[in-house]
Scaffold this motif. Sequence first.
Motif, short mmCIF file in Angstrom:
data_model
loop_
_atom_site.label_atom_id
_atom_site.label_comp_id
_atom_site.label_asym_id
_atom_site.label_seq_id
_atom_site.Cartn_x
_atom_site.Cartn_y
_atom_site.Cartn_z
N ASN A 81 -23.05 -26.68 -14.56
CA ASN A 81 -24.52 -26.75 -14.62
C ASN A 81 -25.13 -25.52 -15.29
O ASN A 81 -25.97 -25.66 -16.18
N PRO A 82 -24.76 -24.29 -14.87
CA PRO A 82 -25.33 -23.14 -15.60
C PRO A 82 -24.91 -23.10 -17.06
O PRO A 82 -25.71 -22.69 -17.92
N VAL A 83 -23.69 -23.53 -17.38
CA VAL A 83 -23.28 -23.58 -18.78
C VAL A 83 -24.16 -24.57 -19.55
O VAL A 83 -24.60 -24.29 -20.68
N ALA A 84 -24.46 -25.71 -18.93
CA ALA A 84 -25.29 -26.71 -19.61
C ALA A 84 -26.71 -26.21 -19.82
O ALA A 84 -27.29 -26.38 -20.90
N PHE A 85 -27.28 -25.57 -18.79
CA PHE A 85 -28.67 -25.11 -18.94
C PHE A 85 -28.77 -23.99 -19.97
O PHE A 85 -29.54 -24.09 -20.93
N TYR A 86 -28.02 -22.92 -19.79
CA TYR A 86 -28.13 -21.81 -20.73
C TYR A 86 -27.55 -22.16 -22.10
O TYR A 86 -27.91 -21.53 -23.10
#
Length: 282
Positions: free
Chosen positions: A250-255
């Motif tokens: 999820n953080p990889v997808a957002f940033y």
Amino acid sequence: MRLFDPHIHMTSRTTDDYEAMYAAGVRAVVEPAFWLGQPRTSPASFRDYFDSLLGWEPFRAAQYGIAHHCTIALNPKEANDPRCAPVLDELPRYLVKDRVVAVGEIGYDSMTPAEDTALAAQLQLAADHGLPALVHTPHRDKLAGLRRTLDVVRESALPTDRVLVDHLNETTVKEAKDSGAWLGFSVYPDTKMDEARMVAILRAHGPDRVLVNSAADWGRSDPLKTREVADLMLAEGFDEDDVDRVLWRNPVAFYGLSGRLALDVTAPDATHEGNSILRGGE
């Protein structure tokens, strides 16, 4: 287990923390620009701080095998200080830097007109630079703050699905989720969320678009809270894929919406601008 802390203020932490985080599985962090406790009195102090987020801190993190990125903004608390307002004019030169993966932290502290102005201006900057935005929701009157935040986002040129609304809790999660924004939760020893409450929210609302962070800073906080949440998720019946989704993908997808996220860590030079983390050596 691989972990990504999407909101942590490593400028406030020691190298011992980097070592402990790596041992716990943390391989990437994002450090949002924020209030330092001591009020700043001029844009020049912000420039030095932003430069450290782009230079010294990635250098320091790489010593311990951790990829470091940052978000850049005028934080909502200092947006109320007229001495700091000119920082808004400085931001474009930083928002083009490779390691800047969002505009943030922006949002509300006391929900003042000055904060309205700074939030709207910086959402526009995010849209202009093709960046997502990390939005701080206030620690007081959280539901009213969330609603005011979402109203400003909807009036902006930045789509809601490019916004991470942070510091959520049980009172704000449903409306934030219904808005289409990404959902951020900060896990603290005493305030904000704890691990059990975080796992309960994941059970009730699911892991989609959820990011969990430690928000560790210069106060009483714990940079290993992401690992503690992961361990409790497993103990409470979530599987390893759920953990990887919430605490890595999820953080990889957002940033990754920035187009600038680089997670491979290369061995750093011995010094950064002539400075080293070593003490007592030649």
